[in-house]
Design an enzyme around this catalytic site. Sequence first.
Site, PDB file in Angstrom:
ATOM      1  N   ASP A 118       0.893  -0.860  -0.127  1.00 43.26           N
ATOM      2  CA  ASP A 118      -0.009  -0.033   0.365  1.00 43.26           C
ATOM      3  C   ASP A 118       1.250   1.556  -0.063  1.00 43.26           C
ATOM      4  O   ASP A 118       2.438   0.921   0.578  1.00 43.26           O
ATOM      5  CB  ASP A 118      -0.877  -0.011   1.080  1.00 43.26           C
ATOM      6  CG  ASP A 118      -0.090   0.022   2.976  1.00 43.26           C
ATOM      7  OD1 ASP A 118       0.857  -0.665   2.527  1.00 43.26           O
ATOM      8  OD2 ASP A 118      -0.416   0.944   3.897  1.00 43.26           O
ATOM      9  N   GLU A 183       0.082  -0.724   5.906  1.00 43.76           N
ATOM     10  CA  GLU A 183       1.506  -0.353   6.749  1.00 43.76           C
ATOM     11  C   GLU A 183       1.191   0.946   6.187  1.00 43.76           C
ATOM     12  O   GLU A 183       1.477   1.378   7.785  1.00 43.76           O
ATOM     13  CB  GLU A 183       2.346  -0.822   6.008  1.00 43.76           C
ATOM     14  CG  GLU A 183       3.557  -0.745   6.563  1.00 43.76           C
ATOM     15  CD  GLU A 183       4.409   0.818   6.963  1.00 43.76           C
ATOM     16  OE1 GLU A 183       4.582   1.047   7.616  1.00 43.76           O
ATOM     17  OE2 GLU A 183       3.934   1.382   6.106  1.00 43.76           O
ATOM     18  N   ASP A 212      11.675  -1.652   5.106  1.00 41.90           N
ATOM     19  CA  ASP A 212      10.639  -0.984   4.388  1.00 41.90           C
ATOM     20  C   ASP A 212      11.434   0.720   5.295  1.00 41.90           C
ATOM     21  O   ASP A 212      10.705   1.027   6.331  1.00 41.90           O
ATOM     22  CB  ASP A 212       9.522  -1.075   5.330  1.00 41.90           C
ATOM     23  CG  ASP A 212       8.415  -0.177   5.166  1.00 41.90           C
ATOM     24  OD1 ASP A 212       8.786   0.681   4.153  1.00 41.90           O
ATOM     25  OD2 ASP A 212       7.356  -0.117   6.379  1.00 41.90           O
ATOM     26  N   HIS A 244     -22.443  30.733   5.916  1.00 45.82           N
ATOM     27  CA  HIS A 244     -21.781  32.429   5.077  1.00 45.82           C
ATOM     28  C   HIS A 244     -21.135  32.874   5.749  1.00 45.82           C
ATOM     29  O   HIS A 244     -21.483  33.776   6.805  1.00 45.82           O
ATOM     30  CB  HIS A 244     -22.916  32.759   4.468  1.00 45.82           C
ATOM     31  CG  HIS A 244     -22.687  33.718   3.592  1.00 45.82           C
ATOM     32  ND1 HIS A 244     -21.486  34.665   3.784  1.00 45.82           N
ATOM     33  CD2 HIS A 244     -22.891  33.831   2.051  1.00 45.82           C
ATOM     34  CE1 HIS A 244     -21.474  35.202   2.523  1.00 45.82           C
ATOM     35  NE2 HIS A 244     -22.039  34.886   1.880  1.00 45.82           N
TER      36      HIS A 244
END
Lengths: 494, 494
Positions: A118, A183, A212, A244
């Site tokens: 990943d 991970e 890693d 707003h």
Amino acid sequence: MNLQTVPFILLVISCCQAFPYTELAQYVDDHQEEHVEVLREWVAIESDSSNILRRPDLHRMMELVAEKLRLMGGMVQLVDIGEQELPSGQTIALPKVVTAQFGSDPSKHTVCVYGHVDVQPAKLEDGWATNPYNLTDINGNLYGRGTSDNKAPVLAWIHAVQSYQALSRDLPVNVKFLIEGMEETGSNGLDSMILAQRDTFFSDVDYIVISDCGWLSRRPALTYGTRGNCYFFAEVEGPKQDLHSGVYGGTVIEPMTDLIGILDTLISPSGKILIPGVREAVAPLSDEEWKMYQDIEFDVDNYKNKTGVSHLMYNNKVDLLAHRWRYPTVSIHGIEGAFSDSGTKTVIPAKVTAKFSIRQVPDMDPAAVKKQVTDYLHSVFAKRKSPNKLKVTMVIGAKPWLADTKHPLYEAGKAAIKRVFNVDPDLIREGGTIPIARTFQDVTGKSIIMMPIGGFDDGMHSQNEKMSRYNYLEGTKLFIAYLNEVAQINKTSV
Amino acid sequence: MNLQTVPFILLVISCCQAFPYTELAQYVDDHQEEHVEVLREWVAIESDSSNILRRPDLHRMMELVAEKLRLMGGMVQLVDIGEQELPSGQTIALPKVVTAQFGSDPSKHTVCVYGHVDVQPAKLEDGWATNPYNLTDINGNLYGRGTSDNKAPVLAWIHAVQSYQALSRDLPVNVKFLIEGMEETGSNGLDSMILAQRDTFFSDVDYIVISDCGWLSRRPALTYGTRGNCYFFAEVEGPKQDLHSGVYGGTVIEPMTDLIGILDTLISPSGKILIPGVREAVAPLSDEEWKMYQDIEFDVDNYKNKTGVSHLMYNNKVDLLAHRWRYPTVSIHGIEGAFSDSGTKTVIPAKVTAKFSIRQVPDMDPAAVKKQVTDYLHSVFAKRKSPNKLKVTMVIGAKPWLADTKHPLYEAGKAAIKRVFNVDPDLIREGGTIPIARTFQDVTGKSIIMMPIGGFDDGMHSQNEKMSRYNYLEGTKLFIAYLNEVAQINKTSV
């Protein structure tokens, strides 16, 4: 010459001659374009584990890994690790974990290679020079999200095994793979899986190797420690919906004002953590550590130039390395729910969630940190007497990890690096987190080594992440050599 | 009865009978589905002026407006107002301004209707219940970005003219249109255009009508003042690129920490502006104003419930209305460049830009505010002794506007409201900004009226913006009636 020593010498010579390093390394060089092409295919998949909209890509990524290992003849499993609970209370399937096994000779050591496929989020408009999901070779550097972290290292390990197979050489050790896909968001589900398979998949594993991380300089390195990480969400909710700022400004206490106010109490301008209890928990710097840091090869000016700041938080090598590796730090990553695009929206955001994390070091405890941070932010928030609501959540709580650099696994690593690069490695720590290292240690009791092949300038987690062809290919050779060195470890010596 | 008065009475009766209000109103009712369909077509165009990627949509929007007015037989022009300079130094074409003219009888008054067809940003994932660009009718409310602000009011004006035409009735006044596409980002380029056409397009204009605001309650209103707005970017830049918070955390002073630190000095927890000089410039509340605010119909509890907060910044009507209309306020809208998605990215953002704005009221001066904010933030930042760089830019500087509610234009407005709704209007101010009102006043010297038709709960600038069918259709009738009332103003009396 004492005749009694002759057989031993012959044995050693024969053993070394039996390891065809030159041939294997040549094989890697000859097949480099194929290796780059597989990396290109992997990088093209946006396997971002933090973005649930990308979950289908992540599932596909895991299947691609399994397919690759299956084609090599591995015994492959896609292990279901259950579901992930989202903040909304909904659940989503976790990406399966890929396990694979090559060889099961009980007379050999068994090495388990851990990696992940990943990636961190990346968008072209974040400031990438190239499409982050289209591997682009610029002067021998392969740019793309997930190249260095961690797709190329995983492929280098796979190609190391493949090289032995291609030359019909027996693997010197049994090799197992454990490849996950969560991970980057804290290895969700993996802890339970490791616990569940402690007495099955892990029962014959002797050593665990993790690649890693990255080197500290151009010199190859072995990593013996990482920081943990506690990742927090601090959500302030006020009005029912965005308002707003012209129409409502001046009549409501705005959630953003509150959030900015409490975030500002986490860290001093010089970087000191202000949360009571956090700094007190840190193990003091020993004289031995101080000495190690003194001796390490590290160019502070170069580091400063690389980051591009006019001055660093600390100007001397020891303080800088220590605060990078063995002291905690707080980073505020961003705010969800507020206006974050270009342009000028005049909005009062109704609900804003800050994301920040605290790197963990010995002897901090994530459970204690969770309480310290939550209590502190709530006390600071209470003083504001705001009508808005604060919710603090710790979404990742990963512990730090430390290894013994005198362990035979590290000696084997030093020898492999010596063979491939002809230098002694730096022994370093890692400021980042590889949470699984600590889990492996706590649950399986196995010895762990971190053997990085990423370059010091690979830009993991940032724009223009890359892996050089040099590191990718020499890294593959390093893994080839390392498997052979591990085979030499005396089984009874560890 | 004095015979001398008879002709005058007959004239008045004939005049009133000549105005076929009932027929015109019936026409509007009979064609409501067509009017909704045109609104649907307009809302479908994502004419977000703050997003330069949407500029082609904005150009298309302006052409659609021109086309619509041309088909009605108006003398239409698409006026090139030049280019917009982006913060990067690049330029991009501004959307053209549409001008149109219906009638040029010198014996009649000439009314110029101002409106805009650009919109605020909106994304489904911001929390919209429906696709913001797909007009959706739920119980008679038409949901969609830009419905109330300001596409439906512009269409209501167009349909008012169209109704006279459809029934072959002469317009009681000459009507001009000035429709722009940059209102939401400060009407870039319009000031110069108005200045350039002061003696051409504006030479025969008597009155300017703006319908770019909303009612305060269910009672129709006329608006006699608006706040201005100074919109700031505060950019803090540090490292060359985003960094991994594990690898670099603890060694660099992070831009986010600096930015949070300086933002926290803008406002106190209770909402007080802390920038020296800002509060001092505000005109004191007069006894007359205090009295007006006391008398106005406004339900504080309802307002509180509507916003959904547990308590407001002020609990009494006068303070609340005063801080909404005639005191300045600071809103922090968000941060560009930091992590803003869902999930857990562990990044140290290299360059972060806060967006905040300060609403302007008499007697504040945007040029002075620019200096006050810039000086203050730089002085606060300097105390942090950060290695990072701060850049403060004021990207919008719009002045406030005030009108005289005794002016014949307002009397005509009161009469039209009385005819259509059979009530007297509330006389209100607007917390938001309609920058062009002030420009019209300063450059053309013409009298201006603001005649809103938006509902008090339309959610302009927020999620689920809507315009009710009721307000859309009755608003069209109000404009029909108003054109007739304006025709009655004695030319010499103003």
